[in-house]
Design a protein around this motif. Sequence first.
Motif, PDB file in Angstrom:
ATOM      1  N   PHE A 225      65.673  61.107 -13.131  1.00  0.00           N
ATOM      2  CA  PHE A 225      65.775  62.685 -12.677  1.00  0.00           C
ATOM      3  C   PHE A 225      67.229  62.396 -11.976  1.00  0.00           C
ATOM      4  O   PHE A 225      68.313  63.445 -12.171  1.00  0.00           O
ATOM      5  CB  PHE A 225      64.839  63.254 -12.646  1.00  0.00           C
ATOM      6  N   LEU A 226      67.357  62.387 -11.110  1.00  0.00           N
ATOM      7  CA  LEU A 226      67.735  62.210  -9.916  1.00  0.00           C
ATOM      8  C   LEU A 226      69.670  61.846 -10.238  1.00  0.00           C
ATOM      9  O   LEU A 226      70.543  62.021 -10.347  1.00  0.00           O
ATOM     10  CB  LEU A 226      67.807  61.508  -8.448  1.00  0.00           C
ATOM     11  N   LEU A 227      69.233  60.383 -10.809  1.00  0.00           N
ATOM     12  CA  LEU A 227      70.663  60.195 -12.043  1.00  0.00           C
ATOM     13  C   LEU A 227      71.479  61.384 -12.667  1.00  0.00           C
ATOM     14  O   LEU A 227      72.722  61.219 -12.438  1.00  0.00           O
ATOM     15  CB  LEU A 227      69.904  58.719 -12.377  1.00  0.00           C
ATOM     16  N   GLU A 228      70.748  61.892 -13.458  1.00  0.00           N
ATOM     17  CA  GLU A 228      70.983  62.825 -14.417  1.00  0.00           C
ATOM     18  C   GLU A 228      71.417  63.733 -13.407  1.00  0.00           C
ATOM     19  O   GLU A 228      72.707  64.464 -14.149  1.00  0.00           O
ATOM     20  CB  GLU A 228      69.790  63.240 -14.840  1.00  0.00           C
TER      21      GLU A 228
ATOM     22  N   GLY B  19      76.710  63.030   0.638  1.00  0.00           N
ATOM     23  CA  GLY B  19      76.756  61.968   1.237  1.00  0.00           C
ATOM     24  C   GLY B  19      77.677  61.044   0.631  1.00  0.00           C
ATOM     25  O   GLY B  19      78.151  60.150   0.922  1.00  0.00           O
ATOM     26  N   LEU B  20      77.592  61.036  -0.621  1.00  0.00           N
ATOM     27  CA  LEU B  20      78.327  60.526  -1.809  1.00  0.00           C
ATOM     28  C   LEU B  20      80.063  60.620  -1.747  1.00  0.00           C
ATOM     29  O   LEU B  20      80.849  59.765  -1.760  1.00  0.00           O
ATOM     30  CB  LEU B  20      78.076  60.667  -3.689  1.00  0.00           C
ATOM     31  N   ARG B  21      79.816  62.081  -1.354  1.00  0.00           N
ATOM     32  CA  ARG B  21      81.657  62.351  -1.080  1.00  0.00           C
ATOM     33  C   ARG B  21      81.748  62.134   0.038  1.00  0.00           C
ATOM     34  O   ARG B  21      83.033  61.361  -0.270  1.00  0.00           O
ATOM     35  CB  ARG B  21      81.598  64.073  -1.135  1.00  0.00           C
ATOM     36  N   ALA B  22      80.727  62.184   0.959  1.00  0.00           N
ATOM     37  CA  ALA B  22      81.354  61.938   2.442  1.00  0.00           C
ATOM     38  C   ALA B  22      81.812  60.206   1.958  1.00  0.00           C
ATOM     39  O   ALA B  22      83.087  60.352   3.027  1.00  0.00           O
ATOM     40  CB  ALA B  22      81.094  62.132   3.463  1.00  0.00           C
TER      41      ALA B  22
ATOM     42  N   PRO C  38      77.453  63.827 -12.841  1.00  0.00           N
ATOM     43  CA  PRO C  38      79.121  63.687 -12.930  1.00  0.00           C
ATOM     44  C   PRO C  38      79.658  63.894 -11.366  1.00  0.00           C
ATOM     45  O   PRO C  38      80.707  63.613 -11.991  1.00  0.00           O
ATOM     46  CB  PRO C  38      78.418  65.755 -12.769  1.00  0.00           C
ATOM     47  N   THR C  39      79.034  63.764 -10.385  1.00  0.00           N
ATOM     48  CA  THR C  39      79.363  63.531  -9.011  1.00  0.00           C
ATOM     49  C   THR C  39      80.115  61.516  -9.151  1.00  0.00           C
ATOM     50  O   THR C  39      80.977  61.692  -8.770  1.00  0.00           O
ATOM     51  CB  THR C  39      78.875  63.917  -8.051  1.00  0.00           C
ATOM     52  N   LEU C  40      79.520  61.309  -9.774  1.00  0.00           N
ATOM     53  CA  LEU C  40      79.017  59.914  -9.611  1.00  0.00           C
ATOM     54  C   LEU C  40      80.487  59.427 -10.289  1.00  0.00           C
ATOM     55  O   LEU C  40      81.527  58.520 -10.295  1.00  0.00           O
ATOM     56  CB  LEU C  40      78.276  58.876  -9.822  1.00  0.00           C
ATOM     57  N   LYS C  41      80.724  60.266 -11.855  1.00  0.00           N
ATOM     58  CA  LYS C  41      82.222  59.816 -12.947  1.00  0.00           C
ATOM     59  C   LYS C  41      82.808  60.438 -11.593  1.00  0.00           C
ATOM     60  O   LYS C  41      84.218  59.711 -12.019  1.00  0.00           O
ATOM     61  CB  LYS C  41      81.448  60.529 -13.859  1.00  0.00           C
ATOM     62  N   GLU C  42      83.274  62.212 -11.391  1.00  0.00           N
ATOM     63  CA  GLU C  42      84.301  62.267 -10.595  1.00  0.00           C
ATOM     64  C   GLU C  42      84.773  61.557  -9.363  1.00  0.00           C
ATOM     65  O   GLU C  42      86.043  61.049  -9.607  1.00  0.00           O
ATOM     66  CB  GLU C  42      84.355  63.868  -9.751  1.00  0.00           C
ATOM     67  N   LEU C  43      84.498  60.475  -8.564  1.00  0.00           N
ATOM     68  CA  LEU C  43      84.000  59.697  -8.056  1.00  0.00           C
ATOM     69  C   LEU C  43      84.256  58.445  -7.926  1.00  0.00           C
ATOM     70  O   LEU C  43      85.235  57.623  -6.816  1.00  0.00           O
ATOM     71  CB  LEU C  43      83.592  59.754  -6.521  1.00  0.00           C
ATOM     72  N   GLY C  44      83.948  57.794  -9.066  1.00  0.00           N
ATOM     73  CA  GLY C  44      84.228  56.496  -9.578  1.00  0.00           C
ATOM     74  C   GLY C  44      83.790  55.937  -9.169  1.00  0.00           C
ATOM     75  O   GLY C  44      84.002  54.130  -8.932  1.00  0.00           O
TER      76      GLY C  44
END
Length: 148
Positions: A113-116, A79-82, A120-126
């Motif tokens: 747990f979910l944030l952990e 969902g974040l990537r979309a 990496p995806t959050l950092k990759e997408l900014g």
Amino acid sequence: MLRITAGKLANALRGTVSGTSRVAAVRCLHGTEESAEEFDKRYEKYFSREGIDGWEIRKGMNDLLGMDLVPSPKIIEAGLRAARRVNDIALAIRWLEGCKDKCGDHQATLYPFLLEKISPTLKELGVPTIEELGYDKPELALKSVYDL
């Protein structure tokens, strides 16, 4: 006359359907009950579609948040990537807020747990987290009388 009959029918059906069968009905829309892995793959595939627009992303997210479950980290990342593909940072942040709210009473253990898992995806997408933006605390809230 039709409206009265339809209202009575809706009330009768509402009384016969329990909470667990509603969830089962949602999961059985495609004919057979699907496993958790198949469910995750279906929503990952939905969010990874080529040419998906903001409305379809919102619909998928709202459907997921309306179910009686917490989305898996794979679905959250999809969902974040979309949201990032359609360049809608606000949608990504609202998606994180919705997933945090779905943790309910287990927010102290499940949300970290979910944030952990998705960091990496959050950092990759900014995409910043809710806590980084300060949205986890109300801006103009008064101090509780119990904290004084």
